[in-house]
Design an enzyme around this catalytic site. Structure first.
Site, PDB file in Angstrom:
ATOM      1  N   SER A 226      45.655  40.502  42.643  1.00 53.56           N
ATOM      2  CA  SER A 226      44.387  40.274  43.239  1.00 53.56           C
ATOM      3  C   SER A 226      43.701  41.544  43.563  1.00 53.56           C
ATOM      4  O   SER A 226      42.456  41.742  43.494  1.00 53.56           O
ATOM      5  CB  SER A 226      44.489  39.469  44.608  1.00 53.56           C
ATOM      6  OG  SER A 226      44.776  38.185  44.348  1.00 53.56           O
ATOM      7  N   ASP A 445      45.321  30.667  46.538  1.00 50.91           N
ATOM      8  CA  ASP A 445      46.169  31.285  45.938  1.00 50.91           C
ATOM      9  C   ASP A 445      47.505  31.079  46.670  1.00 50.91           C
ATOM     10  O   ASP A 445      48.637  31.028  46.163  1.00 50.91           O
ATOM     11  CB  ASP A 445      45.706  32.829  45.690  1.00 50.91           C
ATOM     12  CG  ASP A 445      46.896  33.745  45.007  1.00 50.91           C
ATOM     13  OD1 ASP A 445      47.348  33.493  44.039  1.00 50.91           O
ATOM     14  OD2 ASP A 445      47.424  34.453  46.218  1.00 50.91           O
TER      15      ASP A 445
HETATM   16 ZN   LIG Z   1      48.424  35.343  44.188  1.00 55.91          ZN
END
Ligand SMILES: [Zn+2]
Ligand SMILES: *[C@@H]1O[C@H](CO)[C@@H](O)[C@H](O)[C@H]1NC(C)=O
Ligand SMILES: *[C@@H]1O[C@H](CO)[C@@H](O)[C@H](O)[C@H]1NC(C)=O
Ligand SMILES: *[C@@H]1O[C@H](CO)[C@@H](O)[C@H](O)[C@H]1NC(C)=O
Ligand SMILES: *[C@@H]1O[C@H](CO)[C@@H](O)[C@H](O)[C@H]1NC(C)=O
Ligand SMILES: *[C@@H]1O[C@H](CO)[C@@H](O)[C@H](O)[C@H]1NC(C)=O
Ligand SMILES: *[C@@H]1O[C@H](CO)[C@@H](O)[C@H](O)[C@H]1NC(C)=O
Ligand SMILES: *[C@@H]1O[C@H](CO)[C@@H](O)[C@H](O)[C@H]1NC(C)=O
Ligand SMILES: *[C@@H]1O[C@H](CO)[C@@H](O)[C@H](O)[C@H]1NC(C)=O
Ligand SMILES: *[C@@H]1O[C@H](CO)[C@@H](O)[C@H](O)[C@H]1NC(C)=O
Ligand SMILES: *[C@@H]1O[C@H](CO)[C@@H](O)[C@H](O)[C@H]1NC(C)=O
Ligand SMILES: *[C@@H]1O[C@H](CO)[C@@H](O)[C@H](O)[C@H]1NC(C)=O
Ligand SMILES: *[C@@H]1O[C@H](CO)[C@@H](O)[C@H](O)[C@H]1NC(C)=O
EC number: 3.1.3.1
Length: 668
Positions: A226, A445
């Site tokens: 990320s 996520d």
């Molecule tokens: Zn992740």
């Protein structure tokens, strides 16, 4: 049943020979002379950035050169606009000659070298030219000559031809962290009613007029994290795993890496517009961090929080003075202690800059919109939608109060409450010059990582509910046609839904092989059995929950027939295909007596289910990101810039173009 079972077995073709691991001396630098930004880099005209040149002399390992153990100090870096004549970078940008820096580093060439603890050693000579910008669109060729001029490295840079014409006043960028088309499809299935194959309602993002796909791979790895992908989305430069707003160099200092100006910094510097940063993660996490932080190590959490308010403190080149809004979790970087930068009280640091500091939803909703706001609502990541709304007892167990008292954080806002409040504040403070707001549904996520698909989809539906509320807010405030709205992700996870599961049948079987007969594929998938709250506000079966009109969440998260869903790569775990009512899942644990990087199935997770042996290395206790392109939904001005298949960095260039942030000549 026999027939469908065979089909289900055929699905189980997971990769078992995924051992290829590659190691790089420095990702941006395949040769022994490095120019950063590297070849192929793109720039917005007028965007600030740093340049670094490194010359590597490998002392041993496969790249060692006989008699070459000292990198030459008199390398040269020149630059020319293509067709012009090369000039030393120093005079091209009218800078003083930077000092020569030297350092050493080591790296492993492959898994064998790592296992044998035989790192290769490299000596480095380097110079950095900071705070430069290129204004005239075109190709620029940077040339590094080293080893007495016998070796050359070229970098061919593109300053994109983007006119400084403003087409939108505001940009709102929603990031569903890790969100893929497959997850959106699954969320739509459980959150929206179908009759005979036709959805009666649609997701808010489904109704955006433009859909594109962005390629998320990074500069030196086809799987991004990320930090890396946020850098691409916000700065238009691909970077390295873990890097925030910089290209990673090889020096030991984690803060001296060559920096790139972000969309938030550009918008603030050039327009003086408002900036809002909202996330359900701890706020020092990568996706919010990359708007202001510049370090190749995303885990410098204290320094990230300092960067929110002070910008770059060393190697300064922005006039950043803090966002208008900063909302999220991560109190451990704010109250004084080991987690905060230099042990300081960052609530106090923000308050001294006249920020209104709020620590719960009640205070958030009650506060005056005219001041800048810091809202920190929990230690670590914020509570998930499912725990706040369906299993609130889990909130009472979490010792995450944002004042660090170890009490429970029971009064946390959701993404919608934070986002709408952020819009109220931004509009109050910047109705003339506009705003840039990034709002992140971070735990899509985080819950995918721990195989908690119910919580991940709950977060995705909350994101969609936030988008719906945002469109209503923009309409009410007369800003809809002035605002570019984007909904995208930073990377994917290998998630999909392949059928349904009769959890009652599964529970009634003893053996793992028999339990798998509970999976129904094709015609046995049937319809979604999740009950959808809709305009006629229904009552949830287990929690007496009533949702308002038009809000699309399931009211029953534990139906008999659940989704047969899963990831393409996972650690050892148990699977019962039921919602975990006790809070986020912990699929794999480190069992006492084994190495601390040796993870096994967690026997208290999904107890009625069966064991699924992992496919990832045993050091993994979570799932991992995947390669897939991710969707980019847009509406408002400039949607033409976001059609088709494009690169993650193009999201930055599209937003910057729409906001008119390019500058084709230096400020006078
Ligand atoms: Zn992740
Ligand atoms: C780098 O390594 C060389 C050779 O081992 C050594 O002479 C030198 O002092 C080291 N330099 C630094 C900055 O550590
Ligand atoms: C390089 O030299 C160092 C120091 O002697 C040693 O520890 C390391 O194993 C060597 N690496 C290789 C790849 O030979
Ligand atoms: C460059 O040339 C000088 C003079 O001939 C020599 O002393 C030096 O070792 C050379 N350096 C490199 C890196 O080859
Ligand atoms: C510096 O580099 C030049 C060629 O670029 C070479 O002629 C000269 O000998 C080098 N000097 C040293 C001290 O290495
Ligand atoms: C630089 O890139 C442009 C665009 O790809 C290309 O046309 C040009 O030939 C390249 N120049 C050099 C010197 O590689
Ligand atoms: C710096 O930021 C302010 C907003 O706080 C903006 O109005 C101004 O133009 C910027 N100044 C410079 C010199 O970039
Ligand atoms: C910036 O420099 C100061 C003074 O050297 C130091 O205390 C501080 O830790 C540095 N900040 C960062 C983020 O490295
Ligand atoms: C904070 O507010 C006070 C009182 O209005 C004012 O004097 C001061 O300049 C402000 N400080 C900052 C950093 O804005
Ligand atoms: C919320 O915060 C305010 C102060 O900002 C405090 O007075 C109040 O007790 C808090 N409420 C809860 C439920 O923690
Ligand atoms: C949006 O609508 C307002 C009011 O009707 C108008 O003044 C403005 O120019 C419009 N903006 C765009 C980008 O079309
Ligand atoms: C794993 O177990 C070992 C031995 O019981 C222990 O020393 C280590 O701290 C544990 N690691 C983690 C990450 O729990
Ligand atoms: C999991 O793998 C182990 C060997 O590592 C094997 O003994 C066991 O039978 C496997 N379990 C399942 C459910 O496949």
């Amino acid at each position: 049943m026999q027939l469908t079972l065979k089909v289900a077995l055929a699905f189980g073709a997971f990769c078992t020979h995924c051992a290829a691991q590659t190691f790089q001396r420095l990702g941006t630098c395949p040769t022994l002379g490095c120019i950063i930004p590297p070849d192929q880099a793109d720039f917005l005209p007028g965007q600030r950035f740093d340049i670094r040149a490194e010359v590597h002399a490998p002392l041993n390992g496969s790249e060692a050169i006989r008699g070459y153990t000292t990198p030459d100090a008199n390398f040269t870096l020149t630059i020319e606009r293509e067709g012009g004549s090369p000039q030393p970078v120093t005079s091209f940008f009218s800078l003083p000659e930077p000092r020569l820096e030297t350092w050493n580093f080591t790296w492993y060439e492959d898994l064998f070298a790592q296992a044998a603890h035989t790192p290769s050693q490299v000596r480095v000579a380097s110079k950095a030219w900071r705070n430069v910008a290129l204004y005239e669109p075109g190709q620029y060729i940077a040339t590094l000559r080293y080893r007495n001029g016998s070796q050359t490295t070229l970098a061919n840079w593109t300053v994109r031809d983007i006119a400084p014409r403003q087409r939108a006043k505001n940009v709102i960028m929603f990031i569903g962290d890790g969100m893929t088309t497959n997850m959106i499809t699954a969320a739509r299935l459980i959150g929206h009613q179908q009759i005979n194959g036709k959805y009666q309602t649609r997701l808010a993002m489904d109704q955006f007029p433009m859909l594109g796909h962005q390629m998320t791979h990074s500069i030196d790895s086809f799987i991004t994290d990320s930090a890396n992908s946020a850098t691409a989305l916000y700065s238009g430069h691909k970077s390295t795993v873990n890097a925030l707003g910089v290209y990673a160099d090889s020096s030991p200092n984690k803060f001296d890496d060559p920096k790139i100006e972000s969309i938030a910094e550009l918008f603030h510097r050039l327009r003086g517009g408002g900036v809002g940063i909202v996330s359900t993660a701890f706020i020092a996490d990568a996706t919010p961090a990359a708007l202001t932080a510049h370090t190749r190590d995303r885990s410098q959490y204290g320094a990230v929080v300092d960067s929110f308010i002070h910008g770059i403190t060393n190697y300064t080149w922005t006039n950043w003075t803090g966002p208008d809004v900063l909302f999220g979790g991560g109190a451990e970087q704010f109250y004084p202690g080991s987690g905060s930068f230099q042990g300081k009280d960052y609530y106090e640091v923000f308050a001294q800059q006249n920020y209104t500091v709020v620590l719960n939803n009640t205070a958030l909703q009650a506060s005056d919109n005219s001041s800048r706001h810091l809202g920190i609502f929990s230690v670590s990541n914020m509570a998930k939608w499912l725990d706040r709304n369906v299993y609130p007892a889990n909130l009472n167990r979490s010792k995450t109060a944002p004042n660090g008292s170890n009490a429970s954080a029971t009064d946390q806002p959701g993404l919608k409450e934070m986002t709408i409040k952020a819009l109220d504040i931004l509009q109050t403070r910047h109705s003339e010059d506009g705003f840039f707001l990034m709002s992140e549904a971070a735990s899509i996520d985080k819950m995918m990582h721990v195989l908690d698909y119910d919580r991940a989809l709950g977060e995705l539906l909350e994101l969609d509910d936030t988008i719906k509320a945002t469109i209503a807010w923009l309409t009410e405030n007369g800003e809809l046609n002035n605002t570019l709205l984007l909904v995208t992700a930073d990377h994917g996870h290998g998630f999909d839904v392949m059928g349904s599961v009769d959890t009652q049948f599964l529970n009634a079987q003893d053996g793992a092989r028999d339990k798998r007969d509970a999976i129904g594929t094709y015609q046995n998938s049937g319809h979604s059995q999740y009950v959808v709250a809709n305009s006629s506000a229904r009552v949830g079966s287990d929690q007496n929950l009533v949702y308002g009109p038009g809000v699309n969440f399931p009211t029953n998260w534990d139906p008999r027939y659940t989704l047969y869903s899963g990831l393409a790569a996972f650690p050892d775990h148990r699977e019962d295909y039921r919602v975990n009512k006790n809070g986020p899942r912990v699929p794999a644990i480190n069992i006492t007596g084994f190495d601390d990087d040796d993870f096994y199935v967690n026997y208290v997770d999904a107890v009625t289910g069966f064991i699924v042996n992992g496919t990832l290395p045993v050091s993994a206790d979570q799932g991992v990101h995947s390669l897939t392109d991710v969707p980019v939904f847009t509406r408002g001005p400039c949607t033409d810039l976001f059609s088709g298949v494009f690169n993650s960095i193009d999201v930055f260039y599209g937003m910057a173009e729409c906001l008119g942030l390019s500058r084709t000549s230096p400020p006078s």
